[in-house]
Design an enzyme around this catalytic site. Structure first.
Site, PDB file in Angstrom:
ATOM      1  N   ASP A   1      -9.663  -8.873   9.832  1.00 37.14           N
ATOM      2  CA  ASP A   1      -9.130  -7.541   9.519  1.00 37.14           C
ATOM      3  C   ASP A   1     -10.126  -6.399   9.715  1.00 37.14           C
ATOM      4  O   ASP A   1      -9.733  -5.326  10.144  1.00 37.14           O
ATOM      5  CB  ASP A   1      -8.621  -7.538   8.067  1.00 37.14           C
ATOM      6  CG  ASP A   1      -7.700  -6.368   7.766  1.00 37.14           C
ATOM      7  OD1 ASP A   1      -6.925  -5.973   8.665  1.00 37.14           O
ATOM      8  OD2 ASP A   1      -7.756  -5.832   6.646  1.00 37.14           O
TER       9      ASP A   1
ATOM     10  N   HIS B   1     -11.035  -1.255  11.871  1.00 41.93           N
ATOM     11  CA  HIS B   1      -9.921  -2.106  11.455  1.00 41.93           C
ATOM     12  C   HIS B   1      -9.727  -3.168  12.550  1.00 41.93           C
ATOM     13  O   HIS B   1      -8.745  -3.118  13.300  1.00 41.93           O
ATOM     14  CB  HIS B   1      -8.681  -1.219  11.288  1.00 41.93           C
ATOM     15  CG  HIS B   1      -7.516  -1.890  10.628  1.00 41.93           C
ATOM     16  ND1 HIS B   1      -6.238  -1.398  10.694  1.00 41.93           N
ATOM     17  CD2 HIS B   1      -7.440  -3.008   9.889  1.00 41.93           C
ATOM     18  CE1 HIS B   1      -5.427  -2.184  10.022  1.00 41.93           C
ATOM     19  NE2 HIS B   1      -6.133  -3.165   9.519  1.00 41.93           N
TER      20      HIS B   1
ATOM     21  N   ARG C   1       1.829 -12.195  -0.237  1.00 44.87           N
ATOM     22  CA  ARG C   1       0.495 -12.421   0.332  1.00 44.87           C
ATOM     23  C   ARG C   1      -0.148 -13.697  -0.164  1.00 44.87           C
ATOM     24  O   ARG C   1       0.164 -14.200  -1.236  1.00 44.87           O
ATOM     25  CB  ARG C   1      -0.417 -11.254  -0.098  1.00 44.87           C
ATOM     26  CG  ARG C   1       0.020  -9.889   0.418  1.00 44.87           C
ATOM     27  CD  ARG C   1      -0.450  -9.667   1.810  1.00 44.87           C
ATOM     28  NE  ARG C   1       0.007  -8.420   2.382  1.00 44.87           N
ATOM     29  CZ  ARG C   1      -0.674  -7.758   3.323  1.00 44.87           C
ATOM     30  NH1 ARG C   1      -1.819  -8.197   3.765  1.00 44.87           N
ATOM     31  NH2 ARG C   1      -0.180  -6.653   3.842  1.00 44.87           N
TER      32      ARG C   1
ATOM     33  N   GLY D   1      -3.667  -4.386  -1.893  1.00 46.02           N
ATOM     34  CA  GLY D   1      -4.226  -3.368  -1.001  1.00 46.02           C
ATOM     35  C   GLY D   1      -4.627  -2.088  -1.723  1.00 46.02           C
ATOM     36  O   GLY D   1      -5.479  -1.327  -1.249  1.00 46.02           O
TER      37      GLY D   1
ATOM     38  N   TYR E   1      -1.215  -3.921  -7.144  1.00 49.63           N
ATOM     39  CA  TYR E   1      -0.974  -4.624  -5.881  1.00 49.63           C
ATOM     40  C   TYR E   1      -2.271  -4.641  -5.045  1.00 49.63           C
ATOM     41  O   TYR E   1      -2.951  -3.616  -4.910  1.00 49.63           O
ATOM     42  CB  TYR E   1       0.161  -3.949  -5.081  1.00 49.63           C
ATOM     43  CG  TYR E   1       0.152  -4.429  -3.660  1.00 49.63           C
ATOM     44  CD1 TYR E   1       0.665  -5.691  -3.356  1.00 49.63           C
ATOM     45  CD2 TYR E   1      -0.450  -3.691  -2.649  1.00 49.63           C
ATOM     46  CE1 TYR E   1       0.584  -6.180  -2.069  1.00 49.63           C
ATOM     47  CE2 TYR E   1      -0.535  -4.173  -1.364  1.00 49.63           C
ATOM     48  CZ  TYR E   1      -0.015  -5.418  -1.070  1.00 49.63           C
ATOM     49  OH  TYR E   1      -0.115  -5.916   0.198  1.00 49.63           O
TER      50      TYR E   1
ATOM     51  N   SER F   1      -0.099  -2.825  12.554  1.00 53.71           N
ATOM     52  CA  SER F   1       0.533  -3.966  11.906  1.00 53.71           C
ATOM     53  C   SER F   1       1.698  -4.492  12.751  1.00 53.71           C
ATOM     54  O   SER F   1       2.226  -3.780  13.615  1.00 53.71           O
ATOM     55  CB  SER F   1       1.003  -3.608  10.500  1.00 53.71           C
ATOM     56  OG  SER F   1       1.887  -2.548  10.588  1.00 53.71           O
TER      57      SER F   1
ATOM     58  N   ARG G   1       2.422  -2.708  20.597  1.00 50.98           N
ATOM     59  CA  ARG G   1       3.705  -3.323  20.937  1.00 50.98           C
ATOM     60  C   ARG G   1       4.448  -2.330  21.816  1.00 50.98           C
ATOM     61  O   ARG G   1       4.946  -1.326  21.322  1.00 50.98           O
ATOM     62  CB  ARG G   1       4.425  -3.558  19.616  1.00 50.98           C
ATOM     63  CG  ARG G   1       5.704  -4.286  19.647  1.00 50.98           C
ATOM     64  CD  ARG G   1       6.242  -4.392  18.232  1.00 50.98           C
ATOM     65  NE  ARG G   1       5.725  -5.525  17.512  1.00 50.98           N
ATOM     66  CZ  ARG G   1       6.268  -6.751  17.536  1.00 50.98           C
ATOM     67  NH1 ARG G   1       7.373  -6.987  18.211  1.00 50.98           N
ATOM     68  NH2 ARG G   1       5.742  -7.729  16.854  1.00 50.98           N
TER      69      ARG G   1
ATOM     70  N   CYS H   1       1.590  -6.847  15.031  1.00 53.87           N
ATOM     71  CA  CYS H   1       1.234  -7.177  16.409  1.00 53.87           C
ATOM     72  C   CYS H   1       0.520  -8.526  16.523  1.00 53.87           C
ATOM     73  O   CYS H   1      -0.018  -8.865  17.575  1.00 53.87           O
ATOM     74  CB  CYS H   1       0.350  -6.093  17.004  1.00 53.87           C
ATOM     75  SG  CYS H   1       1.213  -4.553  17.312  1.00 53.87           S
TER      76      CYS H   1
ATOM     77  N   ARG I   1       0.855  -1.185   0.000  1.00 49.40           N
ATOM     78  CA  ARG I   1       0.000   0.000   0.000  1.00 49.40           C
ATOM     79  C   ARG I   1       0.894   1.239   0.000  1.00 49.40           C
ATOM     80  O   ARG I   1       2.000   1.226   0.526  1.00 49.40           O
ATOM     81  CB  ARG I   1      -0.896   0.018   1.242  1.00 49.40           C
ATOM     82  CG  ARG I   1      -2.011  -1.007   1.202  1.00 49.40           C
ATOM     83  CD  ARG I   1      -2.989  -0.821   2.337  1.00 49.40           C
ATOM     84  NE  ARG I   1      -2.410  -1.131   3.622  1.00 49.40           N
ATOM     85  CZ  ARG I   1      -2.001  -0.235   4.517  1.00 49.40           C
ATOM     86  NH1 ARG I   1      -2.129   1.065   4.274  1.00 49.40           N
ATOM     87  NH2 ARG I   1      -1.476  -0.603   5.657  1.00 49.40           N
TER      88      ARG I   1
ATOM     89  N   LYS J   1      -9.508  -1.977   1.959  1.00 47.42           N
ATOM     90  CA  LYS J   1      -9.202  -0.778   2.752  1.00 47.42           C
ATOM     91  C   LYS J   1      -9.962   0.446   2.232  1.00 47.42           C
ATOM     92  O   LYS J   1     -10.408   1.287   3.016  1.00 47.42           O
ATOM     93  CB  LYS J   1      -7.698  -0.497   2.723  1.00 47.42           C
ATOM     94  CG  LYS J   1      -6.831  -1.653   3.192  1.00 47.42           C
ATOM     95  CD  LYS J   1      -7.097  -2.025   4.618  1.00 47.42           C
ATOM     96  CE  LYS J   1      -6.088  -3.052   5.103  1.00 47.42           C
ATOM     97  NZ  LYS J   1      -6.342  -3.476   6.478  1.00 47.42           N
TER      98      LYS J   1
END
Ligand code: OXD
Ligand code: MN
Length: 596
Positions: free
Chosen positions: A280, A229, A379, A202, A200, A251, A410, A253, A72, A209
């Site tokens: 997601d 999300h 992916r 995304g 691509y 992302s 995190r 995590c 993305r 998204k």
């Protein structure tokens, strides 16, 4: 092209698109397996896709994107609301008329010599009161085939839509895949998405998204619901009762791992089980009984391959064993299957790496990502029905009642393993301040705190101050039926940087405390930031983990939190006058609680 609908708004838009793009052929995707199979054959004949080993990976295909088109592109993603103010400080903005003109200039005539595929798709089970329709036009078979996994496609969507104008327009044009002219633009006030010069996932699977988060978050704000999300999972206890939770993580995590987690043997034997509803995105509305109901608007998983293996995520790996499209992983030429870093310890000796060059394990240098067989963001696009733990509720339109919302990030030192917010308003404060520390896996400095409110930073289609206010409003409507809000952090470390909590399946022990809190059957200690479990209330049976370490990762250090509060204050400055007074008050309360 036969008239495939009587809907005047659809027909008018298709005519506009044909005039702009000038395709040689037009094909409407009707949803039949026969048509999709013919497209797969065509994509293999032109080299756009490669058919993989039918015995080992039945119905699976391989695709490579251009090396300049593998992720993305947030810096080329725009929210084109009429007023700049409405896109807010966290989005790129451009005037819609200016952007339409620019994008139409880029896309004009680019379908010449090509076929325009018209994909009617539904986000959510077709006909569900929580679902919404879209139509994507594209000149890429790869996009059609991915959309047919990730969403429900076909003319049945148009039958349900009838004459309504409530559908999202999505234009994708591959053009020359030129990164300098790549744009991913959302026009929330027009229900429109335009994506050019990318192929691509995304950026081009516009249901994901672009629609299900950026456009839908705006729609949710206007219509009184929420597009988040978030993964959705059901936790079944030995009595067969299932409690549903939704969870948002930035992302890196372990969101997909949590969504499909397998509990530790001890809990499995007792009868605990996790059901995956979504990995997601969650669309959530208040139901007739006043509770919050969630659906997963998607129909498949667009997951990161590297690192996925039998141990880290058995269920995700199992989901990829049939009818899956792999993008930018490596091919094992000996048996025409796929491989990626972290799949197993047996890299293929005779492989083709993601850019199409010959590869063998001697070429791999850990510190140099350019030597990897699979792109780090390679992916799999896998049908959700393949997932061994897919929830029986996944395909039902009514949605599942959400008892808990979990935020996470995190954080090496600051945030405890788990805590419960004091109430909804305080929970919105927790979500608005969500943060994660960068890892060595990402470019740039390690350990830098990046604030990512509700994990929606790249996905909120309007001003984030208004988004926070919408969350607060939803809480008022839900009243005492509101889900309880929690925060988790699986990533506390010791002074040498080693993770203290085992994570993965053992996170179930934390989820059980969360569910018990929702049911009013677990205790907690009130702290400055919210309710933290007594160490004794986290079940450590069969786990080699001492209670003193558990106490240390449940601890709330006033000095650390005073610094955190100062950082949140800084973060809040960007939202200016749009920051809701309730959140400012929450921040002041935290500052007072941790002051010496
Ligand atoms: C995703 C993302 O691919 O959040 O789901 O980037
Ligand atoms: Mn995501």
């Amino acid at each position: 092209m036969n008239k495939f609908t009587k809907n005047p708004t659809v027909l008018a838009w298709i005519e506009d698109m044909k005039a702009l793009l000038t395709p040689d052929n037009v094909v409407v995707i009707d949803g039949s397996e026969e048509q999709l199979e013919a497209l797969r054959a065509e994509a293999c004949a032109t080299g756009e896709m490669i058919k993989l080993n039918e015995e080992k990976l039945p119905g699976c295909y391989y695709h490579r994107t251009k090396p300049n088109d593998v992720a993305r592109v947030e810096d080329r993603t725009f929210i084109c609301s009429r007023e700049k103010e409405n896109a807010g400080p966290t989005n790129n903005w451009c005037d819609p008329q200016e952007m339409y003109a620019k994008l139409y200039d880029i896309a004009r005539g680019t379908y010449k010599g090509r076929t325009m595929y018209i994909i009617p798709f539904s986000m959510g089970p077709i006909g569900s009161p929580l679902a919404k329709a879209g139509i994507e036009v594209t000149d890429s078979i790869y996009v059609v085939l991915n959309m047919a996994i990730m969403t429900r496609v076909g003319t049945a969507v148009l039958d349900v839509l009838g004459d309504s104008n409530d559908w999202v327009r999505g234009l994708h044009a591959k053009c020359d895949v030129d990164p300098e002219k790549r744009y991913i633009c959302q026009f929330p006030e027009d229900n429109t998405i335009i994506s050019v010069n990318s192929a691509y996932g995304g950026n081009v699977l516009l249901g994901k998204k672009c629609f299900a988060l950026r456009i839908a978050s705006y729609q949710g704000w206007k219509e009184g619901w929420m597009a988040e999300h978030m993964l959705i999972l059901g936790l079944e206890n030995p009595k067969g009762e299932v409690t549903y939770v939704a969870a948002a993580f930035p992302s890196a995590c372990g969101k997909t791992n949590l969504a499909m987690m397998i509990p530790p043997a001890y809990l499995l034997e007792k009868g605990y089980k996790i059901w995956t509803v979504g990995d997601d995105i969650a669309w959530m509305r208040i139901g007739a009984d006043g509770r919050l109901y969630a659906i997963n608007p998607e129909n498949g998983f667009f997951g990161v391959a590297p690192g996925t293996n039998e141990k880290s995520n058995f269920n995700a790996l199992a989901s990829t064993k049939k009818n899956t499209i792999f993008t930018n992983v490596a091919i094992n030429n000996d048996d025409n299957t796929v491989w990626w870093e972290g799949l197993d310890k047996n890299p293929p000796e005779n492989a083709t790496e993601w850019k199409g060059n010959p590869w063998n394990p001697s070429m791999f240098v850990k510190a140099d990502k350019t030597t990897y067989a699979a792109h780090p963001n390679s992916r799999f696009t896998a049908p959700a029905v393949n997932c061994p733990c897919i929830s029986p509720e996944f395909d039902k339109g009514a949605g599942v009642p959400i008892s808990a919302i979990i935020f996470g990030g995190r954080r090496a030192k600051c945030t405890p393993l788990v805590y419960q917010s004091k109430n909804w308003e305080n929970g919105v404060f927790v979500g608005s301040a969500m943060a994660s520390e960068t890892t060595a896996a990402a470019a740039g400095a390690v350990g830098v705190v990046r604030r990512d409110p509700m994990a929606m930073l790249p996905f909120c289609g309007y001003h984030m101050g208004d988004y926070f206010a919408h969350w607060l409003e939803m809480g008022k409507k839900l009243g005492d039926k509101a889900p309880k809000i929690f925060n988790v952090n699986w990533f506390r470390t010791d002074d040498e940087g080693n993770f203290l909590w085992p994570g993965f399946g053992d996170n179930m022990r934390v989820l059980n405390w969360i569910v018990d809190r929702c049911n009013g059957t677990a205790d907690a200690v009130e702290t400055a930031i919210g309710y933290v479990p007594n160490a004794e209330d986290i079940d450590l049976t069969d786990l080699d983990f001492d209670i003193e370490t558990l106490k240390s990762i449940l601890a709330v250090d006033a000095d650390v939190w005073a610094k955190e509060a100062a950082e949140i204050e800084e973060h809040y400055k960007k939202f200016g006058d749009k920051l809701p007074a309730e959140l400012r008050a929450q921040l002041e309360a935290l500052k007072a609680a941790v002051a010496k």
